[in-house]
Enzyme design. Structure first.
Site, PDB file in Angstrom:
ATOM      1  CG  HIS A  62      -1.611  -1.089   1.419  1.00 19.13           C
ATOM      2  ND1 HIS A  62      -2.265  -1.653   2.685  1.00 19.13           N
ATOM      3  CD2 HIS A  62      -2.524  -2.007   0.625  1.00 19.13           C
ATOM      4  CE1 HIS A  62      -2.817  -2.746   2.651  1.00 19.13           C
ATOM      5  NE2 HIS A  62      -2.993  -2.979   1.275  1.00 19.13           N
ATOM      6  CE  LYS A  72       2.182   3.677   5.354  1.00 20.11           C
ATOM      7  NZ  LYS A  72       1.526   2.570   4.706  1.00 20.11           N
TER       8      LYS A  72
END
Length: 183
Positions: A62, A72
């Site tokens: 993703h 992230k």
């Protein structure tokens, strides 16, 4: 904290200093100043996410596109996963290449995945609790994804494909050639 460079520019494996004694352990899992100095750029995280999964669950690959792209910082609180980042920056010399690392509650490693990378993970233990920080808010219209078994990327998941548990949505993701552009 020790910041370990990978073969993909911008991705870092982060080894925190864990202090252990007869009571257990203590570690600083995140310090904005130390983190920014370690990766050499300012990052401000705005959202934390957590998931619980069972053995064989594969989530990914993703990413978010455009102004909604996300960096992230991921880690495993309990269990063990194979974590994967794929470079999808169109002008990058490592476009389409990946790096993988085993993250676990035991090894306490963290993995920084910058903007411009697709991300996914596979649960290797009976269960795993996965935790990550994002530097941008989720935006449904900006979702992008790449099928986990794209032959051009050729990720070695170290797990029998017939035993994978993958959401219907993730099973329908396109190849890197047909995926939504990152920018």
């Amino acid at each position: 904290m020790n910041f370990i460079t990978t073969n993909l520019t911008g991705c870092y494996i982060i080894e925190p200093k864990v202090i252990r004694d007869e009571r257990g352990y203590f570690m600083e899992s995140f310090n904005e100043n130390t983190f920014q100095k370690g990766i050499g750029q300012p990052i401000h995280f705005v959202q934390d996410n957590q998931s619980f999964s069972t053995k064989g669950v594969l989530r990914g690959l993703h990413y978010q596109t455009g102004v909604h792209a996300q960096a992230k910082l991921v880690r495993v609180l309990e269990g063990e996963v194979l974590d994967v980042a794929v470079d999808i920056r169109p002008d990058s010399p490592t476009y389409g290449q990946y790096v993988s690392v085993v993250l676990s509650g035991e090894n306490q490693l963290q993995f920084f995945v910058p903007r411009g990378f697709a991300h996914g993970f596979l649960v290797l233990s009976e269960t795993a609790t996965f935790f990550y920080k994002c530097d941008n808010f989720y935006n449904k219209e900006s979702e992008g994804g790449i099928i986990f078994n794209d032959p051009k990327i050729n990720i070695d998941w170290h797990f029998p494909e017939k035993e994978l548990l993958i959401s219907e949505k993730d099973q329908l993701l396109p190849t890197i050639e047909n995926a939504k552009a990152a920018w």
